[in-house]
Design a protein around this motif. Structure first.
Motif, short mmCIF file in Angstrom:
data_model
loop_
_atom_site.label_atom_id
_atom_site.label_comp_id
_atom_site.label_asym_id
_atom_site.label_seq_id
_atom_site.Cartn_x
_atom_site.Cartn_y
_atom_site.Cartn_z
N LEU A 146 0.84 -1.20 0.00
CA LEU A 146 0.00 0.00 0.00
C LEU A 146 0.87 1.25 0.00
O LEU A 146 1.79 1.37 0.81
N ALA A 147 0.57 2.17 -0.88
CA ALA A 147 1.26 3.46 -0.85
C ALA A 147 0.82 4.20 0.40
O ALA A 147 -0.36 4.21 0.75
N SER A 148 1.77 4.83 1.09
CA SER A 148 1.48 5.51 2.35
C SER A 148 1.25 7.00 2.13
O SER A 148 1.96 7.65 1.37
N ALA A 149 0.25 7.52 2.82
CA ALA A 149 0.00 8.97 2.80
C ALA A 149 0.69 9.65 3.96
O ALA A 149 0.39 10.78 4.30
N GLY A 150 1.62 8.95 4.60
CA GLY A 150 2.36 9.52 5.71
C GLY A 150 2.24 8.68 6.96
O GLY A 150 1.23 8.01 7.19
N ARG A 151 3.28 8.72 7.75
CA ARG A 151 3.32 7.96 9.00
C ARG A 151 2.61 8.74 10.10
O ARG A 151 2.81 9.93 10.25
N VAL A 152 1.75 8.05 10.84
CA VAL A 152 1.13 8.68 12.00
C VAL A 152 2.08 8.55 13.17
O VAL A 152 2.98 7.72 13.17
N ASP A 153 1.89 9.38 14.16
CA ASP A 153 2.83 9.42 15.28
C ASP A 153 2.07 9.27 16.59
O ASP A 153 1.62 10.25 17.17
N PRO A 154 1.85 8.03 17.05
CA PRO A 154 1.16 7.86 18.31
C PRO A 154 1.92 8.60 19.41
O PRO A 154 3.05 8.27 19.71
N LEU A 252 -6.37 2.41 17.58
CA LEU A 252 -6.79 2.59 16.20
C LEU A 252 -7.71 3.80 16.02
O LEU A 252 -7.79 4.37 14.93
N SER A 253 -8.40 4.20 17.07
CA SER A 253 -9.36 5.30 16.96
C SER A 253 -8.71 6.67 16.99
O SER A 253 -9.31 7.66 16.56
N ARG A 254 -7.49 6.75 17.48
CA ARG A 254 -6.85 8.06 17.66
C ARG A 254 -6.52 8.71 16.32
O ARG A 254 -6.06 8.04 15.40
N PRO A 255 -6.73 10.02 16.21
CA PRO A 255 -6.35 10.70 14.97
C PRO A 255 -4.87 10.52 14.63
O PRO A 255 -4.50 10.49 13.46
N ASP A 256 -4.03 10.41 15.66
CA ASP A 256 -2.60 10.23 15.42
C ASP A 256 -2.17 8.79 15.68
O ASP A 256 -0.99 8.51 15.87
N GLY A 257 -3.12 7.89 15.67
CA GLY A 257 -2.81 6.49 15.94
C GLY A 257 -2.69 5.64 14.69
O GLY A 257 -2.89 6.13 13.58
N PRO A 258 -2.37 4.38 14.83
CA PRO A 258 -2.24 3.47 13.68
C PRO A 258 -3.59 3.23 13.03
O PRO A 258 -4.64 3.47 13.62
N ARG A 259 -3.59 2.75 11.81
CA ARG A 259 -4.82 2.51 11.06
C ARG A 259 -5.12 1.03 10.85
O ARG A 259 -6.25 0.67 10.57
N VAL A 260 -4.12 0.20 10.96
CA VAL A 260 -4.31 -1.24 10.74
C VAL A 260 -3.66 -1.99 11.89
O VAL A 260 -2.54 -1.68 12.29
N GLY A 261 -4.36 -2.98 12.44
CA GLY A 261 -3.81 -3.73 13.56
C GLY A 261 -4.17 -5.21 13.48
O GLY A 261 -5.03 -5.63 12.68
N ALA A 262 -3.51 -6.01 14.30
CA ALA A 262 -3.79 -7.45 14.37
C ALA A 262 -3.51 -7.94 15.77
O ALA A 262 -2.58 -7.46 16.43
N LEU A 263 -4.33 -8.86 16.23
CA LEU A 263 -4.06 -9.52 17.51
C LEU A 263 -4.63 -10.93 17.46
O LEU A 263 -5.39 -11.27 16.56
#
Length: 408
Positions: A146-154, A252-263
């Motif tokens: 996936l092309a990234s639109a920028g890294r988020v910074d938790p 995942l809900s945070r505006p500056d949080g990650p967008r994809v996760g796994a557990l």
């Protein structure tokens, strides 16, 4: 020997650890969307027939007799449509289904057709068409493409701690953050007994430590909860599942949080005393249902752009065994929840439950490839490239077409 294969101990320790991709998908961002995706691996093989019962199948009652969920049973199942009903331990999932925020895919399976948990989990997480050496997982390969639109910074990366082991599904070239829950769920009684059987012959000292620790943990839980001896730790499982899944949703809900996760959530190996609306499986499904409720609550406004995919390595036998449980099977259910879904549907090419219709005379026959479900979500929600999905994410799956229309 498989390279970098996780040990049994590592697989147990990895349960509940969140691994997250800290980037925004570029194409989705260009469309004005901010999608979230969470993959939950249910390790141990979930009994799909006890989770979502085919009440409209004329052979259902004969197949499971007193263990068959029905709408008019002692604990009535929750009606989904004229053919399927949900285990009564899952009212949150039922409400999501009625709100068109859940999709159930029945009689689904990976390409795996044997009955080894570890091979089955490897195949589920690697995305390969058959068991074999793999150092990367399908979710990581999808993210790497996936092309990234920028890294988020938790903010305060201290929120993320390195987990005990990275599960195969997120290993690969795309960098991921990880966080382990503070609470660790004790292994189930079934898992403990299997570990003891494994180590008594080759490492008697370790077997003794496992047995002593298991007895001590059981005694503590029994005193805390007032349970009878050998009763499962219902409160522990519910708290653990909700904490692991709810915490993932907060990140995942945070505006500056990650967008994809796994557990991963362990414990679905129900060889004995499975139960239908009570006892072990009901408690596990209730814990999972509370976890789904915690995800929706903690996602807040981001819920409307969220898809959660829940999958297990294979199903369980169509019939109940002599110890009131189910053995390793084939087809099962896959669950999708989230506000971004076009939900309120059970998707099933139903194979039937007559003896002649069962796979190898014992299992629900698989009719939907789990890869088609995952491809549909990855393509339409995260905008993964369909060619890459067929060749790189799920190699050799060109004939498996993504299921369209899962996402609203």
């Amino acid at each position: 020997m498989r390279p970098h294969a996780a040990s049994r101990r590592e697989l147990l320790l990895a349960s509940g650890t969140l691994f997250a991709w800290a980037h925004l998908p570029k194409i989705a961002s260009a469309e004005g969307r901010d999608p979230r995706f969470l993959a939950i691996i249910l390790r141990g093989a979930l009994d799909g027939l006890a989770t979502v019962a085919p009440i409209g199948d004329p052979d259902w009652l004969a197949l499971r007799s007193d263990n068959a969920l029905t709408l008019d049973g002692k604990t009535p199942a929750l009606k989904l449509d004229e053919f399927f009903a949900l285990n009564p331990a899952m009212p949150n999932l039922h409400r999501m289904f009625e709100s068109k925020e859940a999709i159930i895919v029945h009689a689904s399976a990976t390409p795996y057709r044997e009955r080894s948990h570890f091979d089955g989990q490897d195949l589920l997480e690697s995305g390969l068409p058959r068991p074999g050496a793999s150092e990367t997982g399908w979710l990581n390969r999808a993210l790497a493409g996936l092309a990234s639109a920028g890294r988020v910074d938790p903010r305060g990366s201290k929120l993320f701690a390195v987990g005990p082991v990275t599960p195969l599904v997120v290993r690969g070239p795309a960098s991921v953050l990880s966080r382990s829950p503070q609470r660790v769920l004790p292994a189930s009684e079934d898992t403990v007994q299997r570990l003891l059987a494994l180590y008594r012959d080759c490492d008697a000292k370790l077997a003794g430590v496992i047995e002593d620790n298991s007895k001590f943990a059981a005694a503590v839980e029994q005193r805390r909860s007032g349970q009878k001896p050998n009763a499962p730790g219902r409160g522990q499982v519910r708290t653990y599942f909700s904490e692991a899944a709810g915490t993932a949703a907060k990140f995942l809900s945070r505006p500056d949080g990650p967008r994809v996760g796994a557990l991963a959530l362990d414990g679905w190996d129900t060889h004995f005393n499975e139960g239908i609306a009570q006892v072990r499986l009901s408690q596990l499904l209730g814990a999972l249902d509370e976890a789904l409720g915690a995800i929706k609550t903690n996602m807040g406004a981001a819920w409307r752009e969220t898809v959660v995919a829940l999958a297990t390595e294979f199903g369980r036998t169509a019939r109940i065994n002599g110890t009131e449980g189910t053995d390793h099977g084939t087809a099962t259910v896959a669950l999708l929840v989230g506000g971004a879904l076009k939900g309120g549907r059970v998707i099933a090419d139903w194979p039937g439950l007559k003896l002649a219709d069962l796979y190898q005379d014992r299992d629900l026959k698989p009719t939907t490839d789990l890869r088609a479900v995952l491809k549909g979500v990855l393509r339409d929600h995260l905008r993964a490239d369909e060619k890459a999905l067929a060749q790189t994410v799920f190699p050799g799956s060109e004939a498996v077409k993504p299921i369209a229309g899962l996402v609203a």
